[in-house]
Design an enzyme around this catalytic site. Structure first.
Site, PDB file in Angstrom:
ATOM      1  CD  GLU A 150       2.011   3.926   3.361  1.00 11.05           C
ATOM      2  OE1 GLU A 150       2.208   3.419   2.252  1.00 11.05           O
ATOM      3  OE2 GLU A 150       0.988   3.714   4.028  1.00 11.05           O
ATOM      4  CD  GLU A 306      -1.947   7.012   4.109  1.00  7.01           C
ATOM      5  OE1 GLU A 306      -2.300   5.993   3.475  1.00  7.01           O
ATOM      6  OE2 GLU A 306      -0.926   7.650   3.834  1.00  7.01           O
TER       7      GLU A 306
HETATM    8  C1  GLA Z   1      -0.727   4.205   1.401  1.00 13.65           C
HETATM    9  C2  GLA Z   1      -0.197   5.542   0.928  1.00 13.65           C
HETATM   10  C3  GLA Z   1      -1.251   6.427   0.341  1.00 13.65           C
HETATM   11  C4  GLA Z   1      -2.192   5.634  -0.526  1.00 13.65           C
HETATM   12  C5  GLA Z   1      -2.791   4.530   0.293  1.00 13.65           C
HETATM   13  C6  GLA Z   1      -3.801   3.711  -0.467  1.00 13.65           C
HETATM   14  O1  GLA Z   1      -1.125   4.185   2.694  1.00 13.65           O
HETATM   15  O2  GLA Z   1       0.470   6.238   1.939  1.00 13.65           O
HETATM   16  O3  GLA Z   1      -0.612   7.422  -0.437  1.00 13.65           O
HETATM   17  O4  GLA Z   1      -1.512   5.118  -1.613  1.00 13.65           O
HETATM   18  O5  GLA Z   1      -1.772   3.664   0.673  1.00 13.65           O
HETATM   19  O6  GLA Z   1      -4.331   2.698   0.339  1.00 13.65           O
END
Ligand code: GLA
Length: 669
Positions: A150, A306
């Site tokens: 991210e 995710e």
């Molecule tokens: C993001 C991050 C993860 C985690 C999630 C929690 O997507 O990439 O590492 O912190 O948020 O929702």
């Protein structure tokens, strides 16, 4: 196919085995098999464990877990582990820490505490990636690379001195000389003229509005600086493993990173997505993100990298998904082109800031948990969907989205701070979603010839090329629907003179004399030519017709009776213009009209709450039906089909329970 080594629907999640004693790993792989997991994203936050002291590496544990996973048939989306540097990096290189616009240093203790322009971070990260790439290049479990994590999520830009120097280099490459930069930035205003390059700074906290072009360029630069980090890692990985696909996980409509540029440099688009179950329209926003991801990859399959099984930990109130909602939303992604459904994370942490974030394996015993049952069910079902691989969407409508225009639209000192890009996009997306009209997103400069209808919400900044591209689309027979505050500035955020919206006046057949931003809560009324009456707000353009016909006009105010919505025949096509933000009911009816005129058809006409999406391969057609409503609904079908999930045949109608889904392989069309 996303990854050659996983020739199925991908199923799995982020796996952080470093948080657990190794005895737990055996249970992990046993449960992964039980759930049908075939891919895990491994080691995303493991830098401090892989390099506990500067230059001292420990890969033994990673060797052991990768082998264990492989023995159990689970492939690996191996992370480069660069998203959270170990505390020693800051101790050695304080200057590697990011600095906010107010000069506040962001220290270690959370994550992502690095300046994208830091030489120390780059060197250390590159070395780590090299070692990981060399060590695992030939490993049979390696299916995909997960670069960083991210990018920009917490620190999208840095204002430190290293960033300032990097920004100046970027500006030199863009403008060549200071005269050109001064002209582009309009520095004749407020005595801002630069005489030397080293006078130029990032837009740090200043007494009042910073120079808008400086701000816009800093946004461009900041997206590029992060992209440079991604490219650095990608090159290392590509050299070691020319055939292993590379991705980095996006965050849906994430403003700081120009994902058109980013996606073009990825082998596979992947997205992290956390719609809020407390929001009754969450599934609509989610669908909009899914459509963006498919579009970013040019229609290729993408991965939902995710999502959460039940709830997150980072909202004020973390409302859970209802039973079956995770499954429904997962299929919402598959319907829109996802060929991988993954979660953050595999096993719920017992310590740290995310211990209340749900995971595939919960704190309670799996057998006592509904979410684990749902996880197993989804894994088993996805295992039956190999036939879907490679099936593509079929949108004939595109919504234009350009990050540069988004950034410029939302800079300060505009006519109305209430005009927000995504609200404009959503005001068109939602009625189209509800009507089951498939939608792509497209860059205004991209080839639009495959679309019948193009929608341009608040396309504030346009280059000459993009303006010409949109004109050509209509001239060649396309239908355009453009909304207010479009075509106002060029790439430097300079007003395009000659009457608003200069590059589109001829196309739209009108002149806008001035804008009327409305006060909070103020409303006007739209009177349509066919005697309809609707509310509108936010903004009104003062329109003079230059060939266009009136579709609706304002009822009230000093501009009562003037046009609000227009249509202009242009070349072989037609261009509609919407000078205000109408209530939903009007957006719906206007969209219905333009869809009809453009020959755009819905996938299916169905009861409210039913989302119908089609994906096709060369010889098969799949109709997804998702009921987002609370009640069972009967859906009328145009032909018959077999539900891939239940094996049942359906002819002419099908009943969908609340939050239920069907995927019909269609027999007739
Ligand atoms: C993001 C991050 C993860 C985690 C999630 C929690 O997507 O990439 O590492 O912190 O948020 O929702």
């Amino acid at each position: 196919m996303i990854a050659r080594k996983v020739p199925h629907m991908i199923y799995g999640g982020d796996y952080n085995p470093e948080q657990w004693p190794e005895e737990v790993w055996d249970e992990d792989v046993r449960l992964m098999r039980e759930a049908g997991v075939n891919l895990v994203s491994l080691g995303i936050f493991s830098w401090a464990k892989l390099e506990p002291r500067p230059g001292e590496y420990d890969f033994d544990w990673l060797d052991r877990i990768i082998s264990l996973l492989h023995e159990n048939g689970v492939m690996v989306n191996l992370a480069t582990a660069t998203a959270s540097p170990p505390p020693w990096l800051a101790k050695l290189h304080l200057e590697s820490l990011p600095v906010t616009e107010n000069g506040v240093v962001l220290y270690p203790g959370a994550r992502q505490h690095y300046c994208p322009s830091s030489a120390a971070y780059r060197e250390r990260a590159a070395e780590l990636v090299r070692r990981i790439a060399d060590r695992y290049a030939e490993h049979p479990a390696l299916a995909m690379w997960h670069v960083n994590n991210e990018y920009g999520c917490h620190v999208a830009e840095c204002y430190c001195d290293a960033s300032a120097a990097h920004f100046r280099e970027w500006l030199q490459a863009r403008y060549g000389d200071l005269d050109t930069l001064n002209e582009a930035w309009g520095t004749a205003f407020w005595s801002q003229r630069y005489g030397e390059w080293d006078e130029i700074l990032p837009p740090r906290a200043a007494p009042t509005f910073a120079n808008p072009t400086q701000q816009l360029d800093f946004r461009r630069f900041s997206s590029d600086a992060l992209l440079g980090l991604y490219e650095m890692e990608k090159e290392i990985l590509r050299e070691a493993t020319p055939d292993v696909p590379i991705t980095t996980n996006f965050m849906s409509f994430f403003k700081p990173a120009d994902y058109w540029k980013w996606a073009a440099r990825e082998d596979v688009v992947s997205d992290d997505s956390y719609p809020d179950p407390a929001d009754p329209e969450a599934h609509v926003g989610a669908a909009m993100s899914r459509d963006l991801m498919r579009s970013l990859g040019g229609g290729d399959p993408w991965v939902l990298m995710e999502q959460t099984t039940v709830r997150v930990n980072w909202r004020e109130r973390n409302v859970p998904k209802r039973p079956n909602e995770m499954r429904l939303w997962s299929y919402g992604a598959v319907a829109r082109g996802a060929e991988g459904i993954m979660f953050f994370q595999w096993r719920q942490s017992k310590a740290g800031a995310e211990k209340y974030h749900s995971a595939m394996v919960p704190h309670v015993k799996p057998e006592d948990s509904r979410s684990w049952r749902e996880v197993k069910q989804l894994g088993a079902e996805l295992g039956k969907l190999d036939g879907l691989l490679g099936a593509r969407g079929e949108a004939e409508t595109a919504i234009l989205l350009d990050w540069e225009s988004w950034w410029a639209l939302e800079l300060d000192s505009r006519p109305s701070a209430a005009v927000r890009m995504l609200e404009g996009v959503y005001s068109f997306y939602k009625p189209l979603f509800e009507a089951n009209v498939p939608v792509d997103f497209a860059h205004p400069g991209s080839d639009l010839s495959r679309y019948r209808l193009v929608i341009a919400p608040n396309l504030y900044l346009v280059t000459d090329e993009a303006a010409e591209n949109v004109r050509r689309f209509v001239a060649e027979g396309g239908t355009l629907l453009m909304s207010f505050f479009s075509g106002i500035v060029d790439a430097r955020d300079h007003i395009r003179l000659g009457g608003y919206p200069a590059p589109f006046r001829e196309l739209l057949g009108l002149l806008i004399e001035d804008f009327v931003p409305m006060a909070a809560g103020a409303r006007n009324t739209l009177d349509t030519q066919d005697e309809g009456s609707y509310e509108c707000g936010l903004w009104a353009d003062l329109i003079h017709l230059e060939g266009a016909e009136v579709v609706a006009s304002y009822k009230d105010g000093f501009y009562a009776g003037t046009p609000a919505v227009t249509r202009n025949a242009f070349g072989e096509g037609a261009a509609y213009y919407l000078g205000t933000r109408p209530e939903e009911r009007y957006a719906k009816s206007l969209l219905q009209r333009v869809c009809e005129e453009a020959g755009v058809k819905p996938t299916l006409e169905a009861a409210p709450g039913v989302d119908a999406v089609r994906r096709r391969t060369e010889d098969a057609s799949f109709l997804f039906l998702l009921n987002h409503g609370e009640d069972a609904v009967e859906v009328g079908l145009r032909g018959s089909g077999r539900d891939l999930l239940t094996g049942e045949e359906h002819d002419s109608t099908l009943t969908l329970g609340p939050l239920e889904v069907a995927i019909l392989q269609e027999k007739t069309r």
